[in-house]
Structure formats: structure tokens, C-alpha cells
Design an enzyme around this catalytic site. Sequence first.
Site, PDB file in Angstrom:
ATOM      1  N   HIS A 213     -26.703  -1.849 -36.887  1.00  0.00           N
ATOM      2  CA  HIS A 213     -25.443  -1.268 -37.330  1.00  0.00           C
ATOM      3  C   HIS A 213     -24.235  -2.158 -37.035  1.00  0.00           C
ATOM      4  CE1 HIS A 213     -26.558   3.056 -38.473  1.00  0.00           C
ATOM      5  NE2 HIS A 213     -27.633   2.306 -38.518  1.00  0.00           N
ATOM      6  N   SER A 217     -27.216  -3.528 -43.050  1.00  0.00           N
ATOM      7  CA  SER A 217     -28.444  -4.057 -43.625  1.00  0.00           C
ATOM      8  C   SER A 217     -28.180  -5.340 -44.395  1.00  0.00           C
ATOM      9  CB  SER A 217     -29.053  -3.043 -44.590  1.00  0.00           C
ATOM     10  OG  SER A 217     -29.453  -1.898 -43.906  1.00  0.00           O
ATOM     11  N   LYS A 241     -32.807   8.699 -50.726  1.00  0.00           N
ATOM     12  CA  LYS A 241     -33.793   7.681 -51.089  1.00  0.00           C
ATOM     13  C   LYS A 241     -34.876   7.577 -50.007  1.00  0.00           C
ATOM     14  CE  LYS A 241     -34.261   3.075 -52.941  1.00  0.00           C
ATOM     15  NZ  LYS A 241     -33.612   1.809 -53.286  1.00  0.00           N
ATOM     16  N   ASP A 242     -34.456   7.675 -48.745  1.00  0.00           N
ATOM     17  CA  ASP A 242     -35.450   7.664 -47.664  1.00  0.00           C
ATOM     18  C   ASP A 242     -36.340   8.900 -47.729  1.00  0.00           C
ATOM     19  OD1 ASP A 242     -34.767   5.238 -46.646  1.00  0.00           O
ATOM     20  OD2 ASP A 242     -33.500   5.997 -45.037  1.00  0.00           O
ATOM     21  N   GLU A 285     -59.759  -3.162 -34.310  1.00  0.00           N
ATOM     22  CA  GLU A 285     -59.183  -2.409 -35.415  1.00  0.00           C
ATOM     23  C   GLU A 285     -58.636  -3.383 -36.453  1.00  0.00           C
ATOM     24  OE1 GLU A 285     -60.301   0.672 -35.126  1.00  0.00           O
ATOM     25  OE2 GLU A 285     -58.362   1.675 -35.107  1.00  0.00           O
TER      26      GLU A 285
END
Lengths: 417, 258
Positions: A213, A217, A241-242, A285
Site C-alpha cells: 500500500h 499495485s 472483481k476479487d 508433495e
Amino acid sequence: MSKPKFKNPVVNWIDYRLPIFTFMNHELNEYPTPKNLNYFWNFGSLAGITLVTMIITGIVLSMNYTAHVDYAFDSVERIMRDVNHGWLLRYIHMNGASFFFIVVYIHIFRGLYYGSYKAPREILWILGVLILLLMMATAFMGYVLPWGQMSFWGATVITNLFSAIPLVGESIVTWLWGGFSVDNPTLNRFFSLHFVLPFVIVGVVILHLVALHRFGSNNPIGIDVKGKQDTVPFHPYYTIKDLFGLSVFTTIFAAAVFFFPNFMGHPDNYIPADPMVTPAHIVPEWYFLPFYAILRAIPDKLGGVLFMFGAIMVLFVLPWLDKSSVRSSQFRPLYKLFFWILVIDCIALGYLGAKPAEGIYVILSRIATAYYFFHFLIILPLLPRIESTRPLPVSISTPIITASSNASTVMAMREKK
Amino acid sequence: MKFLKFLVIIIFSINFFLFGRVFAAGSKIEYPEKNWSFSTIFGSFDKASAQRGFQVYKEVCAGCHGMRLVSYRNLAALGYNQDELKAIAAQFEINDGPNDEGEMFTRPGRPSDKFLSPYPNDQAARAANGGAYPPDLSLIIKARPNGANYLHALLRGYEEAPNNIKVPEGMYYNKYYSGNLIAMPQPLYEDGVEYLDGTKASKDQMATDVTTFLAWASEPELEERKQLGVTVILFLIVFSILSYFSMRQIWAPIKNKN
Ligand code: HEM
């Protein structure tokens, strides 16, 4: 009190003394975000939500889990059979780990593709790599908890790696085990660490967000925000959108949990751990396979360990290895090419990590390992000297017009005016 | 569209990793594939077959293999009623205690008891089987790759050994077992059990039934899981569509401005 900020007087009263609402409003509501983010920017919030999911299911699993070599396996089976919806909890947690890595790997490659690690986001990137390391430690120890054959033998193989350290190696391994083999003390401490590390991850995630922040972004074209016209407030544009991204992700995740819950697991882990019986092939894994391939590619044990850790260490210094000032690979034709070669190289490493270490696979692993380091240590520093980057757009708002300027949109704009 | 392409890449690469591993596991033997009723998306267990399978387990396999994770009461899921469960459990003598005098004692089983194991401990199990350990069968279908097809094949895979292979004392030739030499003698023979429901007990029938039973024992939650899964996924698809259109609507002014 100056002009009240919030309609609700109670909220206002609190906020004046503890500006938590101002903070939330600032960081989650108004927070200016580039308006051209694509779906790859969904994976950060997905990772956060997956982390929370892991913590919630993990806490409830812990209420029913017994960390003792004689009871661990059966306690997990009791969760599967007798605890109400225990199977759901466990399958969410088990598949959640895999999906967590899928999300985070995509998130990382997004960063690589769009140059998000470059100034001024170096610390943001480094914190991300730290999260990856912590996740790996957490997942490794979590996989030991159900105390199946792969749990036991995976733990044995990986902890044994530390014996490669000169002089003190053996003592370190004994110390890690709390004895002379992987046994009850090992299981107990792994459970303890597996419980606490996710909360450490939460702490680092918070720092990661603080760093994010600070400058906001990055974006697909990788140039800085020039003004208000380049951004939209986080809410409602990116919350919705998220949310959409989350619902698609959850659909795929649910398909795995409900219909293929053991697809990404190993059948041997449904056999209780037996120190007297070594499985034919000990494989980690899937999310560890590329690193496992690097480990086995190096003929020397200590060398293998160093290169395996080195594969992550290079990520820490990546911001200083890539000297190009252009962020997004949209404007770096050569970098884009090498990016995709790196992706293929990593997938190849994952494939080779699953193969037995013999014959042609060893040779291929060595080539792929060498290329991995070659990419970061040689190609990236040298690339800016030979690469001619494409001209950068003036601002985020400008290229959106040019990019989509087919006749119809231009016409539509004119008509509106 | 770009994103779809990308999804395909992701799914492809995970498959790639996993298949690498399956091959690495050395399972070069191919088993005949069968269409199990529980393998499909809406799958469920064939209850009649699972009940017959329980009979096969009880009369044949239970001589050597325990199922320590399953209780008699769990059999209710196969359609037995409470009285039948009590009767089934009561056939077994369970060790219990200590009682008020400090003595161990035996009593008839109750539905809440776990399946009685044939041997008191692993050592006894090995001693009785020439050193080989007959594994617990509660999870066997999940504990082998392609478990159901594997078990079904294994039970029918006993053959005369080819001339070039010497079968040691106490070992048997099985074309589906890795390494082909198994310490388990052929357990299923034509009419090896007499089915209560009158079904003809062919070798294949018994293998199918006991596999169905063991698949249920491995994943008793399977039916509930798949049913819930269908509901959850339908809900999520609707939710995704709704959130997609809300997103489009919210973003419309921004997109149109350009
Ligand atoms: C970073 C987040 C986490 C990751 C990546 C992770 C990963 C894993 C993995 C891979 C397993 C083995 C699953 C299996 O094969 O059964 C596991 C098991 C377990 N985890 Fe976690 N975990 C996380 C967070 C937590 C938290 C926060 C707790 C508790 C507070 C927790 C408690 C447990 C327990 C009790 C088990 C054993 C039960 C089981 O095996 O299903 N986990 N975890």
C-alpha cells in the site's frame, strides 16, 4: 472534532480516538488502484483467503488430532469417519495446501512477468519470498502429521539433508529429531511448529500489505500511476472483481475437494507409518518436486542442499539481478521469451522431480537446474545490454484508448462528446 | 480467453507432475478397468453387492486381514437394520475389561465395537503367514493407486507361474502383483461362499462384491460427499455468474469512458 467523517455517531466517536475506521476506509475503500489490472492480480487476494481457510480448518482439525506416533494416523481416520463433516474439514485442509501453492506460484510468476519486484517494490517482493519459504516449512511439517508412510519417509529424507552440513550436520539432525530417528518427539515438535508458523505467515502477510500500500499495485503495462485518471477506488471496483475471482476459484477448489480429494495426494500415505518398511519410491508433495529435482541433480549431497536453497535465495536478490528499468515484459520482447523458457524449465523440473533419479532423467535434471540458475544469474543481468525495449506509453489511461481503438470505440466516444 | 488458455496450462502442468509420479511408482502392470458404480460423479455404492462383499470378507478374508477402523454399527450404511447389526456383532467374541475384580473377560460383540482382528498383534499376524504381513483392509482401496481396479484384478490374478519363474515355498504367482510373487494364497474359488441372497458366487462376482465392500470401507463418506458436492458446485456456478454480471455492471462506466 472537525467535520464528522462517518454517518454513524458511534463509529465517529471511536474513530476520533482510535482511527481504525479511517484506516480501513483508506486502505480498503478509497485505496486508489490502477484501473487496468488483469485477472492475474486476483491471486494475491486468493492467497490471503486460502491462508485464512487453512487456519480455520487447521484449528478445528487440531481439536480432534492427536500428536502421538501411536494415535496420529487413527485420529486422522477418526476425523474422516466419526467427526461430523470431519472428512470435509480434512479434505479442505489437505487440498487447500495444494491450491495454496498453485495460487502462490501463479502470483509469483505474475510478479516475474510484469516486473513487480523492481524499485520501489523490492521489500514487498522479498517479504513475498519469505512467505513462500514459511509456507514450504509449514506444508512440509503438516504433511508429517497424519503419520502415513510418506509422512514418515518424507520427514526422514528431508531432515537427513541437514546431515550434509560439515562438522555439525549429524548433531543438527539429532537435534531436529529430538532423538536418533524420526519418532514421537519429532512428530510433537512438527505439530507445534505447524500450528504456529501459519500465524507467523499472517504477520509477514501484513507487512507485505503495508509495503504494497506504500506505492500501490504494479499493473500490466508496468508504468507508474500518473494521476487520478489512472486509478479507480478499490471498492467497489476491485472488491467485486476479487469476489468474482474468488467464486471461480472456489468452484474449482470445491470440484477437487468433493470429487477428486485424493488426486493430488499419494496413496502410500493411507498406509500407517512403518519405520521397518521403506516405500519403493519416496516422493514429496507435487509442489516440492521442482526443488526436489534440483536437490537430486547435484551429485554431491551438500551441493544438492545448497543449490536447492539457492533456487529460492536467487529470488531474494532478483530485484538487483534484473537491471532493466522497464518493468512489464509487454515492452521487453527478449525478456518475455526468456520468461516463457523459465516457465517451461520449472515445469520440466517438476516432472523430473517425480521421476526416479536414473539414466536420462539425471542428465535432464542437471540441464534444467543449470538453466534455472543461468536464467537468473547470467541472462537477467546481461539482457538489458542487448535488448531494445518497446516505447513505453505515456500513462495508463492513454494506452487503453490506443489498445482498444478499433473504429467502433472511437466512434462511440465521439458520439458521446 | 487468455485466461482460459492459462488455466489449461496450469491443469496440464499439475497433471504432468502427477503422471510423472505415477510412472515413477513403477506401476507398469495394466489392470482391466471396470465401471464401478461409485467411481462416477454422482456415484453411489451398490448396497446389495456391498452386503455380499461383507459376507466374502467375513467368511474368507477375515481369516487373515483385520479392518480395525470400521465398527459393526457402520454397516448400517449398507442397509442392515439395528437388529441385524446386533446379530452380526454378537457373532464375535470381544476381549474387554478389566472388570471390577481386575480380570479381563470376553463378551459377545456390540454394534459399537470395531471389527475384530484375526490376530492379537502384527507379530502374530506375520508368524501365521510365513513372515508376510496381511495388511489391514480398512483403507486398502485408497492405499493403492487405482485401488478398486487393482484389488479386483489382484483377486483374479492367480495363475500357473511361467516356466522361467521359480515360485518359492509359501509364495504364489499373481500376474497383477508387483513382482508377481505374493505371500497370500489364492483366496477366492468358484462357489467359495454361499451367498445369502442366492447370487451365484463366481470368482468374478466375489471379487467385484468384496471390492465394492472395501471401497465403501475406505470411503464411507463418499455418497454424502458427492451429493453435497453437486449442491455446492451448482451454487458456486450460479454465484460466479451473478458476481460476473455485477462486476460487468459496476465496471461499465469505467470501460465506457475510454
Ligand atoms: C499455511 C497454512 C497451512 C498449510 C500450507 C498447511 C498444510 C498442511 C498439510 C499439507 C497437511 C497434511 C494433510 C494430509 O495429508 O492429511 C496438514 C495437516 C494438518 N494441519 Fe495444516 N496447514 C496450514 C495451516 C494449519 C493451521 C493454522 C493449523 C492449526 C492451527 C493446522 C493444523 C493441521 C492439523 C491438525 C493437521 C493434521 C490433520 C490432517 O492430516 O488432516 N494447519 N496441514
